[in-house]
Design a protein around this motif. Structure first.
Motif, short mmCIF file in Angstrom:
data_model
loop_
_atom_site.label_atom_id
_atom_site.label_comp_id
_atom_site.label_asym_id
_atom_site.label_seq_id
_atom_site.Cartn_x
_atom_site.Cartn_y
_atom_site.Cartn_z
N ARG A 58 0.82 -1.21 0.00
CA ARG A 58 0.00 0.00 0.00
C ARG A 58 0.86 1.26 0.00
NH1 ARG A 58 -5.05 1.87 0.84
NH2 ARG A 58 -5.30 3.82 1.96
N LYS A 115 -13.51 -8.47 6.31
CA LYS A 115 -12.93 -7.17 6.60
C LYS A 115 -11.53 -7.41 7.13
CE LYS A 115 -17.25 -4.76 7.69
NZ LYS A 115 -18.01 -3.97 8.69
N PHE A 129 -6.09 -3.15 5.13
CA PHE A 129 -5.77 -3.02 3.71
C PHE A 129 -4.41 -3.62 3.40
CE2 PHE A 129 -4.24 -1.09 -0.15
CZ PHE A 129 -5.37 -1.05 -0.96
N THR A 130 -3.48 -3.50 4.34
CA THR A 130 -2.12 -3.97 4.10
C THR A 130 -1.99 -5.49 4.21
OG1 THR A 130 -1.65 -3.50 6.43
CG2 THR A 130 -1.01 -1.83 4.83
N THR A 147 -5.91 -11.46 2.20
CA THR A 147 -7.06 -11.34 1.30
C THR A 147 -6.87 -12.22 0.07
OG1 THR A 147 -6.09 -9.40 0.20
CG2 THR A 147 -7.56 -8.99 2.04
N ASN A 185 -12.71 0.49 0.43
CA ASN A 185 -11.53 0.72 1.28
C ASN A 185 -11.80 2.00 2.07
OD1 ASN A 185 -10.23 -1.42 -0.04
ND2 ASN A 185 -9.57 -0.04 -1.68
N GLN A 200 -8.39 2.46 6.20
CA GLN A 200 -7.39 1.41 6.15
C GLN A 200 -7.98 0.00 6.19
OE1 GLN A 200 -4.30 2.65 5.64
NE2 GLN A 200 -5.29 4.64 5.80
N TYR A 204 -10.02 -3.08 4.31
CA TYR A 204 -10.42 -3.65 3.03
C TYR A 204 -11.68 -4.45 3.27
CZ TYR A 204 -9.95 -6.23 -1.39
OH TYR A 204 -10.15 -6.79 -2.64
N HIS A 205 -12.82 -3.95 2.79
CA HIS A 205 -14.12 -4.58 3.00
C HIS A 205 -14.56 -5.20 1.69
CE1 HIS A 205 -18.65 -4.17 4.21
NE2 HIS A 205 -18.21 -5.42 4.29
N TYR A 206 -14.77 -6.51 1.69
CA TYR A 206 -15.08 -7.23 0.46
C TYR A 206 -16.27 -8.15 0.71
CZ TYR A 206 -14.18 -10.10 -3.74
OH TYR A 206 -14.27 -10.74 -4.95
N ARG A 240 -6.06 -10.68 -5.99
CA ARG A 240 -6.05 -9.27 -5.63
C ARG A 240 -4.99 -8.47 -6.36
NH1 ARG A 240 -5.44 -6.37 0.32
NH2 ARG A 240 -5.10 -4.31 -0.54
N ASP A 267 -5.97 -5.26 -8.40
CA ASP A 267 -5.43 -3.96 -7.97
C ASP A 267 -4.75 -3.23 -9.11
OD1 ASP A 267 -6.41 -4.25 -5.46
OD2 ASP A 267 -4.48 -4.33 -4.43
#
Length: 232
Positions: free
Chosen positions: A34, A97, A100-101, A106, A141, A144, A146-148, A185, A189
């Motif tokens: 990130r 959830k 993010f890092t 993920t 996002n 910080q 990451y919700h998927y 990912r 990304d």
């Protein structure tokens, strides 16, 4: 190392390598994925002609003046990023959830979410089945995180199966792009980076407060329609 010095070293290395991935540069400078992505965005804002490409061999490249002219000339007829309005949709699915890092976490969890969703489709009422089932991932996002959500579109919200969530995504204007390649990912990304770059060039501002969508015909499809919300 002070940030200014680090940015200069990254800029020098970018011009030396000419093409690279975010992961390669992050490893080389011992920073998180990130953080390196943020540095590259800052270099782009400073005028470094970085160009993001998606796919198995995707990454970043430094364009020459000739390539910049050719890209600008070709863009009106071959624009891959389109401005569209998508009607309201409702989805039911499984969520995760993570920080993010937590990139590799993920990378591991996403396929498992889709596998579990497919095995439990029979539990979800009112699934849209015509012309075919519509698998939709909702991604956000924020702060910080990451919700998927790996979900399937439904025509109405009934009882939500245990351990699942429901989302109603209102009608929204999006930048749409078709991703072809792996669905992990890192590949996704790279496509997001490309779309965000094109949005900036086309005068579209992304809205980080709304869900981005990834629509596919199958849970493991290699062709994914990406929708990044545009700020009103």
């Amino acid at each position: 190392m002070p940030k200014t010095e680090r940015m200069l070293k990254i800029m020098q290395r970018v011009y030396e390598k000419r093409s690279f991935t975010v992961g390669e540069m992050a490893d080389e400078f011992s920073v998180s994925y990130r953080t390196m992505l943020r540095y590259l965005h800052e270099l782009s804002d400073l005028g470094v002609p970085l160009y993001a490409t998606e796919g198995k061999h995707g990454g970043y490249s430094v364009l020459t003046s000739r390539q910049l002219r050719e890209l600008a000339a070709a863009a009106p007829d071959t624009e891959a990023v389109k401005r569209v309005v998508k009607p309201r949709i409702q989805i039911v699915g499984l969520e995760m959830k993570t920080p993010f890092t937590a990139f590799y976490m993920t990378h591991t969890l996403k396929p498992k979410l889709w596998q579990e969703l497919v095995s439990r489709l029979h539990e979800i009422p009112y699934r849209r089945t015509t012309p075919r089932p519509s698998y939709v991932a909702a991604v956000m996002n924020r702060q910080q995180i990451y919700h998927y959500v790996a979900g399937i579109e439904v025509t109405a919200l009934g009882s939500v199966p245990e351990g699942m969530v429901s989302l109603t995504i209102p009608a929204q204007e999006y930048a749409m792009y078709t991703h072809e390649g792996r669905s992990d990912r890192e590949d996704i990304d790279q496509s997001y980076a490309y779309v965000l770059q094109r949005m900036k060039q086309l005068g579209m501002n992304p809205d980080p407060g709304c869900y981005a969508l990834e629509c596919r015909d199958d849970a493991d499809a290699s062709v994914i329609q990406m929708f990044i919300p545009i700020k009103k």
